[in-house]
Design a protein around this motif. Structure first.
Motif, PDB file in Angstrom:
ATOM      1  N   ASP A  76       0.807  -1.218   0.000  1.00 45.79           N
ATOM      2  CA  ASP A  76       0.000   0.000   0.000  1.00 45.79           C
ATOM      3  C   ASP A  76       0.842   1.271   0.000  1.00 45.79           C
ATOM      4  OD1 ASP A  76      -2.327  -1.505   0.089  1.00 45.79           O
ATOM      5  OD2 ASP A  76      -2.310  -1.603   2.272  1.00 45.79           O
ATOM      6  N   VAL A  77       2.137   1.174  -0.254  1.00 44.29           N
ATOM      7  CA  VAL A  77       2.994   2.350  -0.230  1.00 44.29           C
ATOM      8  C   VAL A  77       2.714   3.207  -1.457  1.00 44.29           C
ATOM      9  CG1 VAL A  77       5.367   3.192  -0.229  1.00 44.29           C
ATOM     10  CG2 VAL A  77       4.787   1.125   1.044  1.00 44.29           C
ATOM     11  N   THR A  78       2.360   4.463  -1.230  1.00 43.68           N
ATOM     12  CA  THR A  78       2.087   5.385  -2.329  1.00 43.68           C
ATOM     13  C   THR A  78       3.135   6.485  -2.420  1.00 43.68           C
ATOM     14  OG1 THR A  78       0.640   6.697  -0.909  1.00 43.68           O
ATOM     15  CG2 THR A  78      -0.385   4.961  -2.241  1.00 43.68           C
ATOM     16  N   GLY A  79       3.882   6.717  -1.369  1.00 46.27           N
ATOM     17  CA  GLY A  79       4.928   7.729  -1.371  1.00 46.27           C
ATOM     18  C   GLY A  79       4.373   9.118  -1.103  1.00 46.27           C
ATOM     19  N   PRO A  80       5.237  10.088  -1.074  1.00 45.44           N
ATOM     20  CA  PRO A  80       6.664   9.933  -1.365  1.00 45.44           C
ATOM     21  C   PRO A  80       7.425   9.261  -0.226  1.00 45.44           C
ATOM     22  CG  PRO A  80       6.189  12.191  -0.728  1.00 45.44           C
ATOM     23  CD  PRO A  80       4.863  11.494  -0.810  1.00 45.44           C
ATOM     24  N   VAL A  81       8.535   8.627  -0.586  1.00 43.09           N
ATOM     25  CA  VAL A  81       9.437   7.999   0.372  1.00 43.09           C
ATOM     26  C   VAL A  81      10.827   8.588   0.153  1.00 43.09           C
ATOM     27  CG1 VAL A  81      10.532   5.832   1.080  1.00 43.09           C
ATOM     28  CG2 VAL A  81       8.105   5.864   0.445  1.00 43.09           C
ATOM     29  N   LEU A  82      11.470   9.004   1.236  1.00 39.73           N
ATOM     30  CA  LEU A  82      12.837   9.524   1.195  1.00 39.73           C
ATOM     31  C   LEU A  82      13.670   8.675   2.142  1.00 39.73           C
ATOM     32  CD1 LEU A  82      14.713  11.738   0.054  1.00 39.73           C
ATOM     33  CD2 LEU A  82      14.096  13.148   2.040  1.00 39.73           C
ATOM     34  N   THR A  83      14.589   7.895   1.572  1.00 41.32           N
ATOM     35  CA  THR A  83      15.344   6.913   2.342  1.00 41.32           C
ATOM     36  C   THR A  83      16.829   7.261   2.342  1.00 41.32           C
ATOM     37  OG1 THR A  83      13.786   5.207   1.634  1.00 41.32           O
ATOM     38  CG2 THR A  83      15.839   4.451   2.604  1.00 41.32           C
ATOM     39  N   THR A  84      17.441   7.146   3.515  1.00 42.11           N
ATOM     40  CA  THR A  84      18.881   7.349   3.633  1.00 42.11           C
ATOM     41  C   THR A  84      19.607   6.129   3.086  1.00 42.11           C
ATOM     42  OG1 THR A  84      18.551   8.660   5.629  1.00 42.11           O
ATOM     43  CG2 THR A  84      20.768   7.835   5.230  1.00 42.11           C
ATOM     44  N   LEU A  85      20.458   6.328   2.080  1.00 47.41           N
ATOM     45  CA  LEU A  85      21.200   5.213   1.492  1.00 47.41           C
ATOM     46  C   LEU A  85      22.643   5.150   1.972  1.00 47.41           C
ATOM     47  CD1 LEU A  85      20.020   4.961  -2.215  1.00 47.41           C
ATOM     48  CD2 LEU A  85      19.182   3.767  -0.192  1.00 47.41           C
ATOM     49  N   GLY A  86      23.033   6.037   2.849  1.00 47.58           N
ATOM     50  CA  GLY A  86      24.393   5.991   3.394  1.00 47.58           C
ATOM     51  C   GLY A  86      25.222   7.170   2.952  1.00 47.58           C
ATOM     52  N   ASN A 138      38.364  15.446   7.350  1.00 44.46           N
ATOM     53  CA  ASN A 138      38.416  16.522   8.335  1.00 44.46           C
ATOM     54  C   ASN A 138      39.850  16.759   8.761  1.00 44.46           C
ATOM     55  OD1 ASN A 138      38.884  15.300  11.285  1.00 44.46           O
ATOM     56  ND2 ASN A 138      37.621  13.845  10.136  1.00 44.46           N
ATOM     57  N   ASN A 139      40.108  17.979   9.184  1.00 42.11           N
ATOM     58  CA  ASN A 139      41.408  18.338   9.743  1.00 42.11           C
ATOM     59  C   ASN A 139      41.187  19.478  10.724  1.00 42.11           C
ATOM     60  OD1 ASN A 139      41.230  20.762   8.194  1.00 42.11           O
ATOM     61  ND2 ASN A 139      42.127  19.709   6.431  1.00 42.11           N
ATOM     62  N   GLY A 140      42.217  20.209  11.057  1.00 42.03           N
ATOM     63  CA  GLY A 140      42.074  21.283  12.027  1.00 42.03           C
ATOM     64  C   GLY A 140      41.380  22.510  11.495  1.00 42.03           C
ATOM     65  N   ASP A 141      41.130  22.565  10.184  1.00 43.63           N
ATOM     66  CA  ASP A 141      40.529  23.759   9.581  1.00 43.63           C
ATOM     67  C   ASP A 141      39.115  23.570   9.067  1.00 43.63           C
ATOM     68  OD1 ASP A 141      42.819  25.371   9.955  1.00 43.63           O
ATOM     69  OD2 ASP A 141      43.752  24.436   8.199  1.00 43.63           O
ATOM     70  N   TYR A 142      38.772  22.368   8.643  1.00 39.54           N
ATOM     71  CA  TYR A 142      37.422  22.154   8.118  1.00 39.54           C
ATOM     72  C   TYR A 142      37.057  20.680   8.229  1.00 39.54           C
ATOM     73  CZ  TYR A 142      39.174  19.909   3.888  1.00 39.54           C
ATOM     74  OH  TYR A 142      39.769  19.030   3.026  1.00 39.54           O
ATOM     75  N   VAL A 143      35.759  20.425   8.099  1.00 36.48           N
ATOM     76  CA  VAL A 143      35.239  19.057   8.058  1.00 36.48           C
ATOM     77  C   VAL A 143      34.236  18.993   6.915  1.00 36.48           C
ATOM     78  CG1 VAL A 143      33.471  19.611   9.785  1.00 36.48           C
ATOM     79  CG2 VAL A 143      34.081  17.232   9.376  1.00 36.48           C
ATOM     80  N   GLN A 144      34.248  17.887   6.184  1.00 40.19           N
ATOM     81  CA  GLN A 144      33.326  17.742   5.053  1.00 40.19           C
ATOM     82  C   GLN A 144      32.876  16.295   4.933  1.00 40.19           C
ATOM     83  OE1 GLN A 144      33.868  19.988   1.342  1.00 40.19           O
ATOM     84  NE2 GLN A 144      34.024  18.015   0.317  1.00 40.19           N
ATOM     85  N   PHE A 145      31.573  16.110   4.780  1.00 42.92           N
ATOM     86  CA  PHE A 145      31.012  14.780   4.609  1.00 42.92           C
ATOM     87  C   PHE A 145      29.908  14.811   3.565  1.00 42.92           C
ATOM     88  CE2 PHE A 145      32.940  14.365   8.774  1.00 42.92           C
ATOM     89  CZ  PHE A 145      33.551  13.131   8.673  1.00 42.92           C
ATOM     90  N   ALA A 146      29.475  13.646   3.143  1.00 41.85           N
ATOM     91  CA  ALA A 146      28.451  13.536   2.108  1.00 41.85           C
ATOM     92  C   ALA A 146      27.441  12.466   2.480  1.00 41.85           C
ATOM     93  CB  ALA A 146      29.093  13.202   0.759  1.00 41.85           C
ATOM     94  N   GLY A 147      26.258  12.571   1.913  1.00 41.41           N
ATOM     95  CA  GLY A 147      25.213  11.579   2.126  1.00 41.41           C
ATOM     96  C   GLY A 147      24.394  11.403   0.856  1.00 41.41           C
ATOM     97  N   ARG A 148      23.778  10.235   0.721  1.00 35.02           N
ATOM     98  CA  ARG A 148      22.970   9.926  -0.460  1.00 35.02           C
ATOM     99  C   ARG A 148      21.568   9.533  -0.002  1.00 35.02           C
ATOM    100  NH1 ARG A 148      25.881   8.469  -5.060  1.00 35.02           N
ATOM    101  NH2 ARG A 148      24.811   6.512  -5.428  1.00 35.02           N
ATOM    102  N   TYR A 149      20.582  10.063  -0.715  1.00 38.70           N
ATOM    103  CA  TYR A 149      19.186   9.882  -0.322  1.00 38.70           C
ATOM    104  C   TYR A 149      18.364   9.510  -1.549  1.00 38.70           C
ATOM    105  CZ  TYR A 149      20.837  12.343   3.804  1.00 38.70           C
ATOM    106  OH  TYR A 149      21.551  12.706   4.914  1.00 38.70           O
ATOM    107  N   TRP A 150      17.541   8.471  -1.392  1.00 37.46           N
ATOM    108  CA  TRP A 150      16.707   7.993  -2.489  1.00 37.46           C
ATOM    109  C   TRP A 150      15.303   8.553  -2.328  1.00 37.46           C
ATOM    110  CZ3 TRP A 150      16.569   6.344  -7.162  1.00 37.46           C
ATOM    111  CH2 TRP A 150      15.471   5.650  -7.668  1.00 37.46           C
TER     112      TRP A 150
END
Length: 201
Positions: free
Chosen positions: A127-137, A143-155
């Motif tokens: 019965d899923v009609t959506g929308p669905v937003l799923t974390t895919l990792g 990161n270092n002493g000046d900045y940090v950066q990360f990424a994520g993917r979402y379906w």
């Protein structure tokens, strides 16, 4: 004659039909996506959150997000806490209020908030009609002493083609106010026309 020449052949294994993967579970495994360039959800002297690109598939789209924070006048301890928070470790989808909050609003008013688990964990999947937003990792980070950066993917499922879709983000622990970016239904539709199936010739 080799020692291995007279070993018996393994018996033939019956091929099992693969179950159909529902569209909300993730992108098709046999498609080359069309691509839409992204944009900024938030920019400040301290923090940037950007949608790098959108991979468009026949059933939905994959949102490739990145966040980067520059160190200002934080102490070593404060900076370590920022770095730890920036990892955005997977939280329970029962409590989406922690870490990076990400959601979408379709042109027709329907909404979805990113969760770690898809509908299969909580409801009848027929019965899923959506929308669905799923974390895919995540997609890695640094990161270092000046900045940090990360990424994520979402379906995101289904693919929103009727009107524009609003992508909304908030991250209270890192001082990110509610911020948004419009995803053009026209651009998503154009990218849909560039999707190629691996086996269609």
């Amino acid at each position: 004659m080799s020692f291995f020449d007279d070993l018996p052949e393994p018996p033939e294994q019956a091929r099992q039909p693969q179950p159909l993967r529902p569209g909300w579970a993730g992108p098709p495994s046999d498609e080359l996506p069309g691509v839409v360039p992204g944009g900024f959800l938030h920019t400040s002297p301290r923090m940037v959150v950007a949608l790098k690109l959108v991979e468009v598939y026949s059933t939905g789209c994959l949102l490739d997000l990145v966040w980067s924070i520059r160190r200002m006048d934080e102490s070593d301890q404060e900076w370590r806490e920022i770095v730890e928070e920036s990892y955005n470790h997977p939280r329970s989808s029962l409590d989406p209020r922690t870490g990076l909050q990400l959601g979408v609003s379709f042109a027709d008013g329907r909404k979805a908030v990113a969760a770690l688990h898809g509908p299969a964990a909580f409801e009848d999947t027929d019965d899923v009609t959506g929308p669905v937003l799923t974390t895919l990792g995540g997609g890695g980070g640094s990161n270092n002493g000046d900045y940090v950066q990360f990424a994520g993917r979402y379906w995101l499922w289904p693919l929103p083609l009727e009107g524009d879709t609003t992508l909304v983000a908030r991250w209270e622990a890192l001082g990110l106010p509610e911020s948004s970016l419009e995803l053009s239904g026209v651009q998503l539709g154009d990218a849909l026309g560039r999707v190629r199936n691996y086996w269609s010739g």
